[in-house]
Design a protein around this motif. Sequence first.
Motif, PDB file in Angstrom:
ATOM      1  N   LYS A  98      56.632  31.727  42.213  1.00 10.88           N
ATOM      2  CA  LYS A  98      55.224  31.808  41.835  1.00 10.88           C
ATOM      3  C   LYS A  98      55.044  32.073  40.346  1.00 10.88           C
ATOM      4  CE  LYS A  98      50.863  34.083  43.065  1.00 10.88           C
ATOM      5  NZ  LYS A  98      50.155  32.812  43.292  1.00 10.88           N
ATOM      6  N   PHE A  99      55.923  32.864  39.755  1.00  9.23           N
ATOM      7  CA  PHE A  99      55.706  33.306  38.374  1.00  9.23           C
ATOM      8  C   PHE A  99      56.744  32.807  37.375  1.00  9.23           C
ATOM      9  CE2 PHE A  99      53.644  36.567  41.040  1.00  9.23           C
ATOM     10  CZ  PHE A  99      52.342  36.424  40.564  1.00  9.23           C
ATOM     11  N   GLY A 100      57.587  31.897  37.810  1.00 10.19           N
ATOM     12  CA  GLY A 100      58.564  31.328  36.888  1.00 10.19           C
ATOM     13  C   GLY A 100      59.845  32.149  36.831  1.00 10.19           C
ATOM     14  N   ASP A 101      60.715  31.792  35.923  1.00  8.21           N
ATOM     15  CA  ASP A 101      62.038  32.398  35.824  1.00  8.21           C
ATOM     16  C   ASP A 101      61.957  33.745  35.093  1.00  8.21           C
ATOM     17  OD1 ASP A 101      64.733  32.638  36.181  1.00  8.21           O
ATOM     18  OD2 ASP A 101      65.270  31.420  34.437  1.00  8.21           O
ATOM     19  N   VAL A 102      61.317  34.697  35.754  1.00  6.85           N
ATOM     20  CA  VAL A 102      61.132  36.022  35.164  1.00  6.85           C
ATOM     21  C   VAL A 102      62.486  36.714  35.034  1.00  6.85           C
ATOM     22  CG1 VAL A 102      59.905  38.212  35.385  1.00  6.85           C
ATOM     23  CG2 VAL A 102      58.922  36.122  36.362  1.00  6.85           C
ATOM     24  N   PRO A 103      62.802  37.314  33.872  1.00  2.69           N
ATOM     25  CA  PRO A 103      64.070  38.027  33.719  1.00  2.69           C
ATOM     26  C   PRO A 103      64.234  39.118  34.775  1.00  2.69           C
ATOM     27  CG  PRO A 103      63.043  37.712  31.587  1.00  2.69           C
ATOM     28  CD  PRO A 103      62.037  37.275  32.599  1.00  2.69           C
ATOM     29  N   LEU A 104      65.411  39.194  35.378  1.00  2.00           N
ATOM     30  CA  LEU A 104      65.700  40.182  36.417  1.00  2.00           C
ATOM     31  C   LEU A 104      66.385  41.388  35.783  1.00  2.00           C
ATOM     32  CD1 LEU A 104      65.693  40.833  39.469  1.00  2.00           C
ATOM     33  CD2 LEU A 104      67.971  39.784  39.583  1.00  2.00           C
ATOM     34  N   ALA A 105      65.727  42.538  35.867  1.00  4.88           N
ATOM     35  CA  ALA A 105      66.313  43.774  35.330  1.00  4.88           C
ATOM     36  C   ALA A 105      67.484  44.212  36.207  1.00  4.88           C
ATOM     37  CB  ALA A 105      65.263  44.866  35.260  1.00  4.88           C
ATOM     38  N   ARG A 106      68.446  44.913  35.608  1.00  3.35           N
ATOM     39  CA  ARG A 106      69.618  45.373  36.350  1.00  3.35           C
ATOM     40  C   ARG A 106      69.330  46.639  37.152  1.00  3.35           C
ATOM     41  NH1 ARG A 106      73.246  45.207  31.026  1.00  3.35           N
ATOM     42  NH2 ARG A 106      71.181  45.836  30.291  1.00  3.35           N
ATOM     43  N   SER A 107      68.261  47.353  36.796  1.00  2.00           N
ATOM     44  CA  SER A 107      67.916  48.594  37.488  1.00  2.00           C
ATOM     45  C   SER A 107      66.481  48.976  37.156  1.00  2.00           C
ATOM     46  CB  SER A 107      68.852  49.726  37.056  1.00  2.00           C
ATOM     47  OG  SER A 107      68.663  50.011  35.677  1.00  2.00           O
ATOM     48  N   GLU A 108      65.945  49.931  37.907  1.00  2.00           N
ATOM     49  CA  GLU A 108      64.629  50.475  37.576  1.00  2.00           C
ATOM     50  C   GLU A 108      64.663  51.131  36.198  1.00  2.00           C
ATOM     51  OE1 GLU A 108      63.086  53.160  40.459  1.00  2.00           O
ATOM     52  OE2 GLU A 108      63.216  51.743  42.138  1.00  2.00           O
ATOM     53  N   LEU A 112      62.146  51.284  32.949  1.00  2.00           N
ATOM     54  CA  LEU A 112      61.530  52.548  32.550  1.00  2.00           C
ATOM     55  C   LEU A 112      61.914  52.941  31.125  1.00  2.00           C
ATOM     56  CD1 LEU A 112      61.967  54.640  35.840  1.00  2.00           C
ATOM     57  CD2 LEU A 112      59.945  53.397  35.056  1.00  2.00           C
ATOM     58  N   ASN A 113      63.094  52.571  30.697  1.00  2.00           N
ATOM     59  CA  ASN A 113      63.566  52.941  29.356  1.00  2.00           C
ATOM     60  C   ASN A 113      63.116  51.970  28.266  1.00  2.00           C
ATOM     61  OD1 ASN A 113      64.905  55.202  30.344  1.00  2.00           O
ATOM     62  ND2 ASN A 113      66.815  54.076  30.701  1.00  2.00           N
ATOM     63  N   ASP A 114      62.481  50.876  28.654  1.00  2.00           N
ATOM     64  CA  ASP A 114      62.010  49.890  27.680  1.00  2.00           C
ATOM     65  C   ASP A 114      60.675  50.359  27.107  1.00  2.00           C
ATOM     66  OD1 ASP A 114      61.036  47.718  26.252  1.00  2.00           O
ATOM     67  OD2 ASP A 114      61.716  46.231  27.721  1.00  2.00           O
ATOM     68  N   LYS A 115      60.704  50.835  25.880  1.00  2.00           N
ATOM     69  CA  LYS A 115      59.507  51.408  25.256  1.00  2.00           C
ATOM     70  C   LYS A 115      58.419  50.373  24.976  1.00  2.00           C
ATOM     71  CE  LYS A 115      61.389  55.471  25.119  1.00  2.00           C
ATOM     72  NZ  LYS A 115      60.931  56.522  26.068  1.00  2.00           N
ATOM     73  N   SER A 135      57.700  58.400  38.282  1.00  5.23           N
ATOM     74  CA  SER A 135      58.735  58.059  37.298  1.00  5.23           C
ATOM     75  C   SER A 135      58.166  57.201  36.177  1.00  5.23           C
ATOM     76  CB  SER A 135      59.889  57.324  37.992  1.00  5.23           C
ATOM     77  OG  SER A 135      60.524  58.146  38.947  1.00  5.23           O
ATOM     78  N   VAL A 136      57.291  56.287  36.542  1.00  2.52           N
ATOM     79  CA  VAL A 136      56.674  55.410  35.540  1.00  2.52           C
ATOM     80  C   VAL A 136      55.841  56.225  34.563  1.00  2.52           C
ATOM     81  CG1 VAL A 136      54.948  53.590  35.211  1.00  2.52           C
ATOM     82  CG2 VAL A 136      56.703  53.350  36.997  1.00  2.52           C
ATOM     83  N   MET A 137      54.998  57.105  35.085  1.00  2.25           N
ATOM     84  CA  MET A 137      54.155  57.917  34.201  1.00  2.25           C
ATOM     85  C   MET A 137      54.996  58.821  33.305  1.00  2.25           C
ATOM     86  SD  MET A 137      50.757  58.935  36.408  1.00  2.25           S
ATOM     87  CE  MET A 137      51.619  59.691  37.791  1.00  2.25           C
ATOM     88  N   ARG A 138      56.061  59.395  33.856  1.00  2.00           N
ATOM     89  CA  ARG A 138      56.920  60.282  33.065  1.00  2.00           C
ATOM     90  C   ARG A 138      57.700  59.528  31.994  1.00  2.00           C
ATOM     91  NH1 ARG A 138      58.460  63.299  38.656  1.00  2.00           N
ATOM     92  NH2 ARG A 138      56.774  64.855  38.609  1.00  2.00           N
ATOM     93  N   SER A 139      57.815  58.202  32.166  1.00  2.00           N
ATOM     94  CA  SER A 139      58.480  57.383  31.146  1.00  2.00           C
ATOM     95  C   SER A 139      57.514  56.937  30.057  1.00  2.00           C
ATOM     96  CB  SER A 139      59.141  56.163  31.790  1.00  2.00           C
ATOM     97  OG  SER A 139      58.170  55.197  32.171  1.00  2.00           O
ATOM     98  N   GLY A 140      56.243  57.371  30.165  1.00  2.00           N
ATOM     99  CA  GLY A 140      55.253  57.038  29.144  1.00  2.00           C
ATOM    100  C   GLY A 140      54.497  55.755  29.386  1.00  2.00           C
ATOM    101  N   LYS A 141      54.499  55.256  30.641  1.00  2.00           N
ATOM    102  CA  LYS A 141      53.825  54.003  30.970  1.00  2.00           C
ATOM    103  C   LYS A 141      52.738  54.252  32.014  1.00  2.00           C
ATOM    104  CE  LYS A 141      58.430  51.924  30.692  1.00  2.00           C
ATOM    105  NZ  LYS A 141      58.486  52.060  29.248  1.00  2.00           N
ATOM    106  N   ASP A 142      51.822  53.301  32.144  1.00  2.00           N
ATOM    107  CA  ASP A 142      50.819  53.332  33.200  1.00  2.00           C
ATOM    108  C   ASP A 142      51.369  52.636  34.435  1.00  2.00           C
ATOM    109  OD1 ASP A 142      48.815  54.663  31.669  1.00  2.00           O
ATOM    110  OD2 ASP A 142      48.390  52.781  30.638  1.00  2.00           O
ATOM    111  N   PHE A 143      50.767  52.952  35.580  1.00  2.00           N
ATOM    112  CA  PHE A 143      51.275  52.446  36.854  1.00  2.00           C
ATOM    113  C   PHE A 143      50.150  51.826  37.663  1.00  2.00           C
ATOM    114  CE2 PHE A 143      52.314  53.345  41.419  1.00  2.00           C
ATOM    115  CZ  PHE A 143      53.391  52.481  41.537  1.00  2.00           C
ATOM    116  N   LEU A 144      50.435  50.693  38.278  1.00  5.47           N
ATOM    117  CA  LEU A 144      49.528  50.046  39.231  1.00  5.47           C
ATOM    118  C   LEU A 144      50.292  49.841  40.520  1.00  5.47           C
ATOM    119  CD1 LEU A 144      46.897  48.586  40.080  1.00  5.47           C
ATOM    120  CD2 LEU A 144      47.872  46.483  39.096  1.00  5.47           C
ATOM    121  N   GLY A 145      49.894  50.556  41.573  1.00  5.02           N
ATOM    122  CA  GLY A 145      50.597  50.471  42.842  1.00  5.02           C
ATOM    123  C   GLY A 145      49.765  49.802  43.914  1.00  5.02           C
TER     124      GLY A 145
END
Length: 388
Positions: A98-108, A112-115, A135-145
Amino acid sequence: MNDSVNRRSFLMATGTAGVMSALPSAVLAQVASGNVTHEVAAPGTDPTAMPKQSIRFAVIGLDHYHIMSMTAAVQRGGGQLVSVYAADPKQIADFRAKFGDVPLARSEEEILNDKSIQLVAGAPIPNLRAPLGLSVMRSGKDFLGDKPTITTLAQLAEVRRTIKETRRKFAIMYSERLEVPAAVYAGDLVHQGAIGKVVQTINIAPHQVNEPSRPAWFFDKKRYGGILTDIGSHQADQFLYYTNSTRAHVVASQTGNFAHKKYPKFEDFGDMVLTGNGGTGYVRVDWFTPDGLGVWGDGRLFLLGTEGYIELRKYIDVAGRLGGNHLFIVDRKQARYIDCKNVVLPFGPQFVADIIDRTEVAQNQKQALLAAELVLIAQKKATRPITA
């Protein structure tokens, strides 16, 4: 006397069909429609307009396919999808289809560490969504669940503490309001005062169980939170939004398992009565939509106002008009049918702007969590029908 006899003879000879065929077409239109005017709602905003702002976002967790519409909504608002993390190969393949060849992260942690990433959207198994959001909020990001993003009152308390500590967003995709054009348009009408003050919402939300396609966690109350926590969260959100309630509590609730006894941890029926400082509400949710309907559920919403009422037939008008997004409104002047299929969904652009501007146009944080609190309390206090 002769005129009266002639009319009576005419009616007996022709029958109702004959009389109807003799009427002018304009009169027939009024009889057939009950004098209801038919309208098509304007889009509201330009559907071809390009997003005005942009953010970088990632996705973690593909266990529920609501993630597809969630991702699309953020993209409509200007979100640039930069990575995804999931473990199931089929889920990943479907997402990329649906969204194309999105890069696959090796881990959560890689996400989370990508500023550079400002938002993480996620739809893992329900009881894992709040921990991910924390975990998302504590990493300095917003979250949509995806809903239900919170499955216990302990999770809710921790979410509220973490929002206060981090000042990040913990948004919940209540898609039955945010991603349904008729529901969006109903909100516009209510806020314009079209039916006066809303005093009650009645929300009937049947769903199709589609048993063969469901994973094991779907039938485990500990994993999905219970029927009121799960699909009831949509309806609690609508109750608060349309009645403009900022405080509310549960009057009564019940849940049961009527027809799925081989899954003892499953609930296929639930209802609850709610009351708030803006109005009252009744909710019924179930997993009894039969295959013959043709869609996953005949969702109906009734808004009772002091000067009129609105009914939504969100996904289908049984034996009536094709498609979904049907709105009926009756006020002191007239009855109207409004086709809402062209209404543009505002959530994506508003939410992206909220992330950038630190505003709450797309979703009020307190209201979103109050909806979650209501269903968690309703679930905890629910009685069981005698026959269930």
